[in-house]
Design a protein around this motif. Structure first.
Motif, PDB file in Angstrom:
ATOM      1  N   GLU A 207       0.800  -1.217   0.000  1.00  0.00           N
ATOM      2  CA  GLU A 207       0.000   0.000   0.000  1.00  0.00           C
ATOM      3  C   GLU A 207       0.838   1.275   0.000  1.00  0.00           C
ATOM      4  N   ASN A 208       2.032   1.222   0.622  1.00  0.00           N
ATOM      5  CA  ASN A 208       2.869   2.409   0.740  1.00  0.00           C
ATOM      6  C   ASN A 208       4.301   2.081   0.344  1.00  0.00           C
ATOM      7  N   PHE A 209       4.738   2.655  -0.748  1.00  0.00           N
ATOM      8  CA  PHE A 209       6.121   2.434  -1.162  1.00  0.00           C
ATOM      9  C   PHE A 209       6.630   3.621  -1.970  1.00  0.00           C
ATOM     10  N   ILE A 210       7.956   3.666  -2.102  1.00  0.00           N
ATOM     11  CA  ILE A 210       8.626   4.725  -2.851  1.00  0.00           C
ATOM     12  C   ILE A 210       9.459   4.078  -3.949  1.00  0.00           C
ATOM     13  N   CYS A 211       9.400   4.642  -5.135  1.00  0.00           N
ATOM     14  CA  CYS A 211      10.238   4.182  -6.247  1.00  0.00           C
ATOM     15  C   CYS A 211      11.225   5.301  -6.574  1.00  0.00           C
ATOM     16  N   VAL A 212      12.518   5.003  -6.517  1.00  0.00           N
ATOM     17  CA  VAL A 212      13.563   5.995  -6.780  1.00  0.00           C
ATOM     18  C   VAL A 212      14.308   5.586  -8.044  1.00  0.00           C
ATOM     19  N   TYR A 216      18.794  10.551 -15.803  1.00  0.00           N
ATOM     20  CA  TYR A 216      19.314  11.886 -16.105  1.00  0.00           C
ATOM     21  C   TYR A 216      19.247  12.746 -14.850  1.00  0.00           C
ATOM     22  N   ASN A 217      18.116  12.663 -14.145  1.00  0.00           N
ATOM     23  CA  ASN A 217      17.957  13.265 -12.830  1.00  0.00           C
ATOM     24  C   ASN A 217      17.617  12.167 -11.837  1.00  0.00           C
ATOM     25  N   VAL A 218      17.589  12.495 -10.562  1.00  0.00           N
ATOM     26  CA  VAL A 218      17.092  11.566  -9.546  1.00  0.00           C
ATOM     27  C   VAL A 218      15.609  11.873  -9.358  1.00  0.00           C
ATOM     28  N   ASP A 219      14.782  10.893  -9.627  1.00  0.00           N
ATOM     29  CA  ASP A 219      13.337  11.095  -9.573  1.00  0.00           C
ATOM     30  C   ASP A 219      12.737  10.073  -8.615  1.00  0.00           C
ATOM     31  N   ALA A 220      11.604  10.402  -8.044  1.00  0.00           N
ATOM     32  CA  ALA A 220      10.931   9.478  -7.137  1.00  0.00           C
ATOM     33  C   ALA A 220       9.435   9.484  -7.410  1.00  0.00           C
ATOM     34  N   ALA A 221       8.804   8.350  -7.149  1.00  0.00           N
ATOM     35  CA  ALA A 221       7.351   8.240  -7.213  1.00  0.00           C
ATOM     36  C   ALA A 221       6.873   7.730  -5.870  1.00  0.00           C
ATOM     37  N   LEU A 222       5.794   8.315  -5.376  1.00  0.00           N
ATOM     38  CA  LEU A 222       5.253   7.964  -4.069  1.00  0.00           C
ATOM     39  C   LEU A 222       3.910   7.266  -4.242  1.00  0.00           C
ATOM     40  N   VAL A 223       3.781   6.077  -3.692  1.00  0.00           N
ATOM     41  CA  VAL A 223       2.490   5.391  -3.642  1.00  0.00           C
ATOM     42  C   VAL A 223       2.058   5.379  -2.186  1.00  0.00           C
ATOM     43  N   LEU A 224       0.980   6.094  -1.897  1.00  0.00           N
ATOM     44  CA  LEU A 224       0.495   6.272  -0.533  1.00  0.00           C
ATOM     45  C   LEU A 224      -0.931   5.744  -0.440  1.00  0.00           C
ATOM     46  N   ASN A 225      -1.155   4.826   0.490  1.00  0.00           N
ATOM     47  CA  ASN A 225      -2.474   4.205   0.659  1.00  0.00           C
ATOM     48  C   ASN A 225      -2.991   3.613  -0.654  1.00  0.00           C
ATOM     49  N   MET A 340       8.223  -0.302   1.553  1.00  0.00           N
ATOM     50  CA  MET A 340       9.240  -0.744   0.598  1.00  0.00           C
ATOM     51  C   MET A 340       9.817   0.458  -0.132  1.00  0.00           C
ATOM     52  N   VAL A 341      11.100   0.379  -0.458  1.00  0.00           N
ATOM     53  CA  VAL A 341      11.740   1.353  -1.339  1.00  0.00           C
ATOM     54  C   VAL A 341      12.300   0.579  -2.524  1.00  0.00           C
ATOM     55  N   ILE A 342      11.851   0.943  -3.719  1.00  0.00           N
ATOM     56  CA  ILE A 342      12.303   0.287  -4.944  1.00  0.00           C
ATOM     57  C   ILE A 342      13.252   1.229  -5.664  1.00  0.00           C
ATOM     58  N   VAL A 343      14.408   0.729  -6.075  1.00  0.00           N
ATOM     59  CA  VAL A 343      15.384   1.570  -6.770  1.00  0.00           C
ATOM     60  C   VAL A 343      15.637   1.042  -8.177  1.00  0.00           C
ATOM     61  N   GLU A 344      15.927   1.966  -9.071  1.00  0.00           N
ATOM     62  CA  GLU A 344      16.195   1.627 -10.471  1.00  0.00           C
ATOM     63  C   GLU A 344      17.232   2.589 -11.021  1.00  0.00           C
ATOM     64  N   GLY A 345      18.018   2.114 -11.946  1.00  0.00           N
ATOM     65  CA  GLY A 345      19.034   2.939 -12.588  1.00  0.00           C
ATOM     66  C   GLY A 345      20.229   2.092 -12.985  1.00  0.00           C
ATOM     67  N   LYS A 346      20.930   2.529 -14.032  1.00  0.00           N
ATOM     68  CA  LYS A 346      22.091   1.782 -14.508  1.00  0.00           C
ATOM     69  C   LYS A 346      23.120   1.595 -13.413  1.00  0.00           C
TER      70      LYS A 346
END
Length: 406
Positions: A207-212, A216-225, A340-346
């Motif tokens: 239900e609640n996680f962050i995707c980083v 090119y930039n550092v971006d994040a997406a927030l999933v709340l409830n 949870m924190v999900i990370v992505e990037g080369k």
């Protein structure tokens, strides 16, 4: 006040469809139990889905004393979705079924010298090629989801800013809708990644996680409830503009010390070139050897290769960047308390040194936050992550509508 019957019916259809989609096989009786609906209501709605080919007969289950129950399963191949990823180096277009299995894909390299009109035209050509090669008719396509680096106004289907290409206020939706006549959803690439992980990836049921996303930039997406959080102006998640160094380097946004200036691949490359250029007599690094002394040849992969081979200069640069990313993640964890924190990037996928430093940093900091039991995970959807995520917006809309076209 009684709820509108059509609204209740749509909610019931959505719930049934979601349960069947997330269960290998299930009976009508079990559906009635899980949805708290009467068996006749479930049977009626299931019959509608069978008529639409969305639900299939899965044979008979095991008898518990009476007649064996008839089982149902979701038909993942009843419809297909097109997903598009537009980033600073390429366009990635996929055709996937409703289980996120990629049927076919088309990829084209792009660069900063490409105009918005050119890129959109390439997207159209790639989609046309994809449809032709797949042999799947347009009637079976639910829609087109597009994920793009930068700030996106998803309501208008427009890119407000894409720093990598220098785009501002570009309408992406209209030309693609005019060509294909299909629903088109455009959103930020990191939010697309988060939607994909939520619907068909590692964050299913979270239900609640962050995707980083470190790109090119550092971006994040927030999933709340259970829902993506956009903020007032669709700019929630601009993690790259967190200040991490007071009076630090000047950022493209005009402020100083932003995370983008110290932890993105381009920032890491700049630091590696500067440090290598300032080496004094007796100091050595594999990085210079690998580029034959040409400082301008140093790139992220040069640094990663040297680091993984134990080069101390590379290790120190990589650890410094990981420390900054860890700092930003912990700031977000303090604010939103995710599961949870999900990370992505080369850099995450290719540098064990970076990932180990990041894990160590977060484990150390977590000790001071007793209620923060989050896990750190790499994104799970593979090389087509953003394209699959973008297509997942269409899939989510279809499920939320109870299986109706939208």
């Amino acid at each position: 006040m009684k709820a509108d019957k059509s609204v209740v019916n749509s909610i019931n259809k959505r719930n049934i469809l979601e349960i069947v989609r997330n269960t290998a096989q299930i009976s009508r009786v079990e559906l009635a139990q899980q949805t708290n609906l009467s068996l006749p209501t479930v049977m009626k709605l299931v019959d509608e889905f069978i008529a639409k080919d969305l639900i299939l007969d899965a044979g008979s289950g095991v008898s518990t004393g009476g007649k064996p129950p008839k089982l149902l399963k979701f038909n993942y191949r009843s419809h297909y979705i097109i997903g598009v990823d537009i980033n600073s180096s390429r366009i990635d277009v996929v055709l996937m079924d409703m289980a996120a299995n990629v049927i076919c894909d088309q990829i084209r390299d792009v660069g900063k010298n490409y105009s918005a009109k050119q890129v959109i035209q390439y997207v159209i050509v790639l989609i046309e090629s994809l449809l032709q090669s797949s042999g799947i008719s347009g009637e079976m396509i639910l829609g087109i989801g597009i994920g793009i680096e930068g700030m996106v106004d998803t309501h208008k289907g427009a890119v407000r800013q894409m720093p990598a290409f220098g785009w501002k206020d570009i309408n992406v939706t209209t030309p693609i809708w005019e060509r294909f006549g299909l629903p088109v959803v455009v959103d930020n690439d990191t939010r697309a990644m988060a939607m994909g992980e939520k619907l068909v990836g590692i964050a299913c049921g979270i239900e609640n996680f962050i995707c980083v996303n470190v790109s090119y930039n550092v971006d994040a997406a927030l999933v709340l409830n259970g829902n993506l959080f956009y903020g007032t102006g669709f700019s929630a998640g601009e993690a790259g503009h967190m200040t991490v160094e007071k009076n630090g380097a000047l950022c493209e946004c005009g402020r100083r010390g932003c995370l983008n200036t110290v932890a993105t691949p381009r920032a890491i490359e700049r630091e590696a070139r500067a440090v290598a250029a300032g080496l004094k007599g007796g100091q050595v690094t594999q990085i210079l050897d690998m580029v034959y002394g040409h400082l301008d040849w140093i790139n992220l992969y040069t640094l990663i290769d040297a680091t993984e081979n134990g080069d101390q200069l590379g290790v120190s640069i990589m650890k410094r960047a990981a420390d900054y990313i860890g700092m930003a993640i912990m700031n977000m964890v303090c604010m939103f308390n995710p599961q949870m924190v999900i990370v992505e990037g080369k850099i995450m996928r290719n540098s064990q040194v970076f990932m180990q430093e990041l894990r160590d940093k977060l484990e150390k900091e977590k000790r001071f936050l007793p209620n923060s039991a989050f896990t750190l995970e790499l994104a799970s959807l593979g090389k087509h992550l953003c394209a699959i995520g973008a297509a997942s917006f269409i899939l989510n809309g279809f499920i939320e509508s109870g299986g109706d076209a939208w």
